[in-house]
Scaffold this motif. Structure first.
Motif, PDB file in Angstrom:
ATOM      1  N   ILE A  55       0.820  -1.211   0.000  1.00 41.42           N
ATOM      2  CA  ILE A  55       0.000   0.000   0.000  1.00 41.42           C
ATOM      3  C   ILE A  55       0.855   1.262   0.000  1.00 41.42           C
ATOM      4  CG2 ILE A  55      -0.310   0.079   2.513  1.00 41.42           C
ATOM      5  CD1 ILE A  55      -2.952   1.005  -0.108  1.00 41.42           C
ATOM      6  N   ARG A  56       1.962   1.250   0.719  1.00 39.46           N
ATOM      7  CA  ARG A  56       2.850   2.430   0.732  1.00 39.46           C
ATOM      8  C   ARG A  56       3.491   2.641  -0.638  1.00 39.46           C
ATOM      9  NH1 ARG A  56       3.588   4.519   5.843  1.00 39.46           N
ATOM     10  NH2 ARG A  56       3.141   3.107   7.559  1.00 39.46           N
ATOM     11  N   ALA A  57       3.855   1.561  -1.307  1.00 38.99           N
ATOM     12  CA  ALA A  57       4.409   1.678  -2.656  1.00 38.99           C
ATOM     13  C   ALA A  57       3.356   2.216  -3.617  1.00 38.99           C
ATOM     14  CB  ALA A  57       4.932   0.328  -3.133  1.00 38.99           C
ATOM     15  N   GLU A  58       2.120   1.775  -3.461  1.00 37.87           N
ATOM     16  CA  GLU A  58       1.036   2.258  -4.320  1.00 37.87           C
ATOM     17  C   GLU A  58       0.760   3.733  -4.077  1.00 37.87           C
ATOM     18  OE1 GLU A  58      -1.441   2.377  -7.316  1.00 37.87           O
ATOM     19  OE2 GLU A  58      -0.371   0.537  -6.801  1.00 37.87           O
ATOM     20  N   ILE A  59       0.800   4.172  -2.827  1.00 33.06           N
ATOM     21  CA  ILE A  59       0.615   5.595  -2.518  1.00 33.06           C
ATOM     22  C   ILE A  59       1.738   6.410  -3.148  1.00 33.06           C
ATOM     23  CG2 ILE A  59       0.651   7.300  -0.661  1.00 33.06           C
ATOM     24  CD1 ILE A  59      -0.776   5.151   1.081  1.00 33.06           C
ATOM     25  N   ALA A  60       2.971   5.933  -3.031  1.00 33.38           N
ATOM     26  CA  ALA A  60       4.108   6.641  -3.624  1.00 33.38           C
ATOM     27  C   ALA A  60       3.953   6.745  -5.137  1.00 33.38           C
ATOM     28  CB  ALA A  60       5.414   5.932  -3.273  1.00 33.38           C
ATOM     29  N   ARG A  61       3.547   5.650  -5.781  1.00 29.40           N
ATOM     30  CA  ARG A  61       3.350   5.664  -7.224  1.00 29.40           C
ATOM     31  C   ARG A  61       2.284   6.682  -7.613  1.00 29.40           C
ATOM     32  NH1 ARG A  61       0.011   4.662 -10.818  1.00 29.40           N
ATOM     33  NH2 ARG A  61      -1.484   3.819  -9.343  1.00 29.40           N
ATOM     34  N   GLU A  62       1.197   6.705  -6.866  1.00 29.29           N
ATOM     35  CA  GLU A  62       0.104   7.638  -7.163  1.00 29.29           C
ATOM     36  C   GLU A  62       0.546   9.091  -6.974  1.00 29.29           C
ATOM     37  OE1 GLU A  62      -3.457   9.034  -8.434  1.00 29.29           O
ATOM     38  OE2 GLU A  62      -2.768   6.961  -8.519  1.00 29.29           O
TER      39      GLU A  62
ATOM     40  N   PHE B  10      10.879 -11.649   2.982  1.00 33.53           N
ATOM     41  CA  PHE B  10      12.066 -11.184   2.277  1.00 33.53           C
ATOM     42  C   PHE B  10      11.661 -10.399   1.033  1.00 33.53           C
ATOM     43  CE2 PHE B  10      13.496 -15.186   4.296  1.00 33.53           C
ATOM     44  CZ  PHE B  10      14.388 -14.624   5.183  1.00 33.53           C
ATOM     45  N   GLY B  11      12.342  -9.290   0.799  1.00 37.10           N
ATOM     46  CA  GLY B  11      12.100  -8.503  -0.394  1.00 37.10           C
ATOM     47  C   GLY B  11      11.281  -7.262  -0.115  1.00 37.10           C
ATOM     48  N   MET B  12      11.180  -6.430  -1.121  1.00 35.18           N
ATOM     49  CA  MET B  12      10.504  -5.142  -0.996  1.00 35.18           C
ATOM     50  C   MET B  12       9.683  -4.867  -2.253  1.00 35.18           C
ATOM     51  SD  MET B  12      11.625  -3.907   1.888  1.00 35.18           S
ATOM     52  CE  MET B  12      12.037  -2.233   2.219  1.00 35.18           C
ATOM     53  N   TYR B  13       8.804  -3.886  -2.130  1.00 31.39           N
ATOM     54  CA  TYR B  13       8.123  -3.314  -3.284  1.00 31.39           C
ATOM     55  C   TYR B  13       8.912  -2.069  -3.655  1.00 31.39           C
ATOM     56  CZ  TYR B  13       4.264  -6.331  -1.953  1.00 31.39           C
ATOM     57  OH  TYR B  13       3.493  -7.421  -1.636  1.00 31.39           O
ATOM     58  N   GLU B  14       9.309  -1.954  -4.911  1.00 27.95           N
ATOM     59  CA  GLU B  14      10.115  -0.824  -5.361  1.00 27.95           C
ATOM     60  C   GLU B  14       9.327   0.013  -6.360  1.00 27.95           C
ATOM     61  OE1 GLU B  14      13.702  -2.418  -7.020  1.00 27.95           O
ATOM     62  OE2 GLU B  14      14.451  -3.081  -5.052  1.00 27.95           O
ATOM     63  N   VAL B  15       9.429   1.331  -6.228  1.00 26.39           N
ATOM     64  CA  VAL B  15       8.806   2.250  -7.176  1.00 26.39           C
ATOM     65  C   VAL B  15       9.933   2.802  -8.048  1.00 26.39           C
ATOM     66  CG1 VAL B  15       7.437   4.339  -7.468  1.00 26.39           C
ATOM     67  CG2 VAL B  15       7.009   2.828  -5.511  1.00 26.39           C
ATOM     68  N   HIS B  16       9.822   2.588  -9.356  1.00 27.53           N
ATOM     69  CA  HIS B  16      10.843   3.034 -10.295  1.00 27.53           C
ATOM     70  C   HIS B  16      10.309   4.182 -11.147  1.00 27.53           C
ATOM     71  CE1 HIS B  16      13.843  -0.406 -10.090  1.00 27.53           C
ATOM     72  NE2 HIS B  16      12.933  -0.682  -9.163  1.00 27.53           N
TER      73      HIS B  16
ATOM     74  N   ASP C  48       4.211  12.808   4.042  1.00 27.52           N
ATOM     75  CA  ASP C  48       4.168  12.039   5.284  1.00 27.52           C
ATOM     76  C   ASP C  48       3.444  10.700   5.115  1.00 27.52           C
ATOM     77  OD1 ASP C  48       5.520  13.953   6.721  1.00 27.52           O
ATOM     78  OD2 ASP C  48       3.706  15.002   7.305  1.00 27.52           O
ATOM     79  N   ALA C  49       2.546  10.580   4.159  1.00 28.54           N
ATOM     80  CA  ALA C  49       1.714   9.378   4.023  1.00 28.54           C
ATOM     81  C   ALA C  49       2.503   8.119   3.699  1.00 28.54           C
ATOM     82  CB  ALA C  49       0.660   9.596   2.935  1.00 28.54           C
ATOM     83  N   ILE C  50       3.718   8.258   3.179  1.00 30.09           N
ATOM     84  CA  ILE C  50       4.463   7.064   2.780  1.00 30.09           C
ATOM     85  C   ILE C  50       5.624   6.747   3.697  1.00 30.09           C
ATOM     86  CG2 ILE C  50       3.818   7.260   0.361  1.00 30.09           C
ATOM     87  CD1 ILE C  50       6.684   8.382  -0.079  1.00 30.09           C
ATOM     88  N   LYS C  51       5.834   7.542   4.710  1.00 29.27           N
ATOM     89  CA  LYS C  51       6.952   7.286   5.617  1.00 29.27           C
ATOM     90  C   LYS C  51       6.681   6.037   6.428  1.00 29.27           C
ATOM     91  CE  LYS C  51       8.644  11.892   5.618  1.00 29.27           C
ATOM     92  NZ  LYS C  51       8.497  13.198   6.143  1.00 29.27           N
ATOM     93  N   GLU C  52       7.684   5.192   6.527  1.00 28.02           N
ATOM     94  CA  GLU C  52       7.573   3.922   7.257  1.00 28.02           C
ATOM     95  C   GLU C  52       7.451   4.202   8.750  1.00 28.02           C
ATOM     96  OE1 GLU C  52       7.566   0.800   6.083  1.00 28.02           O
ATOM     97  OE2 GLU C  52       7.939   1.277   3.991  1.00 28.02           O
ATOM     98  N   SER C  53       6.554   3.505   9.389  1.00 25.29           N
ATOM     99  CA  SER C  53       6.459   3.604  10.847  1.00 25.29           C
ATOM    100  C   SER C  53       7.496   2.667  11.465  1.00 25.29           C
ATOM    101  CB  SER C  53       5.060   3.235  11.312  1.00 25.29           C
ATOM    102  OG  SER C  53       4.751   1.939  10.905  1.00 25.29           O
ATOM    103  N   GLU C  54       8.057   3.067  12.564  1.00 22.11           N
ATOM    104  CA  GLU C  54       9.103   2.255  13.182  1.00 22.11           C
ATOM    105  C   GLU C  54       8.581   1.478  14.351  1.00 22.11           C
ATOM    106  OE1 GLU C  54      12.649   4.492  13.886  1.00 22.11           O
ATOM    107  OE2 GLU C  54      12.452   5.512  12.008  1.00 22.11           O
TER     108      GLU C  54
END
Length: 73
Positions: free
Chosen positions: A15-22, A44-50, A67-73
Motif C-alpha cells: 500500500i505504501r508503494a502504491e501511494i508513492a506511485r500515485e 524477504f524482499g521489498m516493493y520498489e517504485v521506479h 508524510d503518508a508514505i513514511k515507514e512507521s518504526e
C-alpha cells in the motif's frame, strides 16, 4: 525511445508503494511498482517504485515531502 528507470522508493508494504506511485503520477512523473518480494518467503524482499532516471531528483523531492508514505518504526 528506451529510457533507463531507477528506484526512487521502496517499502515492505504494498500500500505504501502504491501511494508513492500515485503521488508521483499526480506530480506528472511516470512510475511503476516492481514486486521484489520472495514468493516462497514473503518476509524477504521489498516493493520498489521506479521512475525514469531523468526524473529521479524531482521524484525524491515529491516523496520526501509526503508524510503518508513514511515507514512507521
Amino acid at each position: 525511445m528506451d529510457e533507463t528507470w531507477v528506484k526512487a522508493y521502496q517499502s515492505s508494504q504494498a500500500i505504501r508503494a502504491e501511494i508513492a506511485r500515485e503521488l508521483l503520477e499526480q506530480g506528472g512523473i511516470a512510475a511503476v511498482i516492481m514486486n521484489k518480494k520472495d514468493s516462497s518467503y514473503p518476509v524477504f524482499g521489498m516493493y520498489e517504485v521506479h521512475v525514469p532516471a531523468s526524473e529521479l531528483s524531482q521524484a525524491q523531492i515529491i516523496l520526501t515531502n509526503e508524510d503518508a508514505i513514511k515507514e512507521s518504526e
